[in-house]
Design an enzyme around this catalytic site. Structure first.
Site, PDB file in Angstrom:
ATOM      1  N   HIS A  17       0.839  -1.205   0.000  1.00  0.00           N
ATOM      2  CA  HIS A  17       0.000   0.000   0.000  1.00  0.00           C
ATOM      3  C   HIS A  17       0.874   1.256   0.000  1.00  0.00           C
ATOM      4  CE1 HIS A  17      -3.019  -2.710   2.245  1.00  0.00           C
ATOM      5  NE2 HIS A  17      -3.511  -2.529   1.031  1.00  0.00           N
ATOM      6  N   LYS A  41     -16.576  -6.824   5.002  1.00  0.00           N
ATOM      7  CA  LYS A  41     -15.435  -7.376   5.742  1.00  0.00           C
ATOM      8  C   LYS A  41     -15.612  -7.125   7.236  1.00  0.00           C
ATOM      9  CE  LYS A  41     -12.027  -6.587   2.079  1.00  0.00           C
ATOM     10  NZ  LYS A  41     -10.751  -5.938   1.745  1.00  0.00           N
ATOM     11  N   ARG A  90      -1.435  -6.150  -8.094  1.00  0.00           N
ATOM     12  CA  ARG A  90      -0.331  -7.104  -7.964  1.00  0.00           C
ATOM     13  C   ARG A  90      -0.364  -8.132  -9.077  1.00  0.00           C
ATOM     14  NH1 ARG A  90      -2.255  -8.405  -2.066  1.00  0.00           N
ATOM     15  NH2 ARG A  90      -4.035  -8.495  -3.430  1.00  0.00           N
ATOM     16  N   SER A 127      -2.936  -7.896   2.757  1.00  0.00           N
ATOM     17  CA  SER A 127      -3.391  -7.733   4.143  1.00  0.00           C
ATOM     18  C   SER A 127      -3.895  -9.039   4.735  1.00  0.00           C
ATOM     19  CB  SER A 127      -4.497  -6.671   4.210  1.00  0.00           C
ATOM     20  OG  SER A 127      -3.998  -5.410   3.881  1.00  0.00           O
TER      21      SER A 127
END
Length: 164
Positions: A17, A41, A90, A127
């Site tokens: 990040h 979440k 990514r 994460s």
């Protein structure tokens, strides 16, 4: 002045990040790190913890500020007068997940998303993986900014490691 919003739940903030925000700052006059409360979440860290950790991580970088976001990202983007949303990628899987959100945000706000390809050396850092490694006592301090590892370990102790 050009402003971009870099949103995420940042639960926890990782070096990936940080890389994306720092590179976004070279493209825009101001980058607003938007710490979202994602209803899909269950965060390990509270919103206040995530905001404080992000503010500490970017304290040395002029032109970056951190704000908590409730509600639609499109509304926040308009409120900030942003000309773009910045998201890090990514892999192709990240693109596949981010594309529908980018299109919806453009539909709602008229603002396009700029995708920044992450540093390949950090492609394995996510994460969710950081939290999993920490849950089992593995080392995470080389994957996150200073202070984040301690906050993750404290949150795991506080919650019994149950948040996902």
């Amino acid at each position: 002045m050009t402003t971009a919003v870099c949103p995420g739940s940042f639960d926890p903030l990782t070096l990936g990040h940080v890389d994306v925000v720092r590179r976004a700052r070279t493209m825009f006059d101001e980058v607003v790190v938007a710490v979202a409360r994602n209803s899909s979440k269950t965060p390990l860290l509270t919103a206040d913890e995530r905001v404080a950790l992000a503010r500490a991580a970017f304290a040395d970088l002029d032109g970056v500020r951190v704000e908590a976001v409730d509600g639609l990202l499109a509304d926040f983007v308009r409120q900030q007068g942003a000309s773009a949303v910045v998201k890090g990628l990514r892999s192709g899987a990240d693109f596949d997940a981010e594309l529908p959100m980018a299109l919806m945000n453009r539909h709602l706000s008229g603002v396009d998303t700029v995708f920044v390809v992450g540093d390949p050396a950090l492609a394995h850092v996510a994460s969710s993986l950081v939290k999993d490694v920490a849950r089992y006592g593995g080392p995470i301090d080389d994957l996150v900014p200073a202070g984040v590892g301690d906050a993750v370990r404290a949150a795991l102790a506080r919650t019994g490691g149950s948040a996902r």
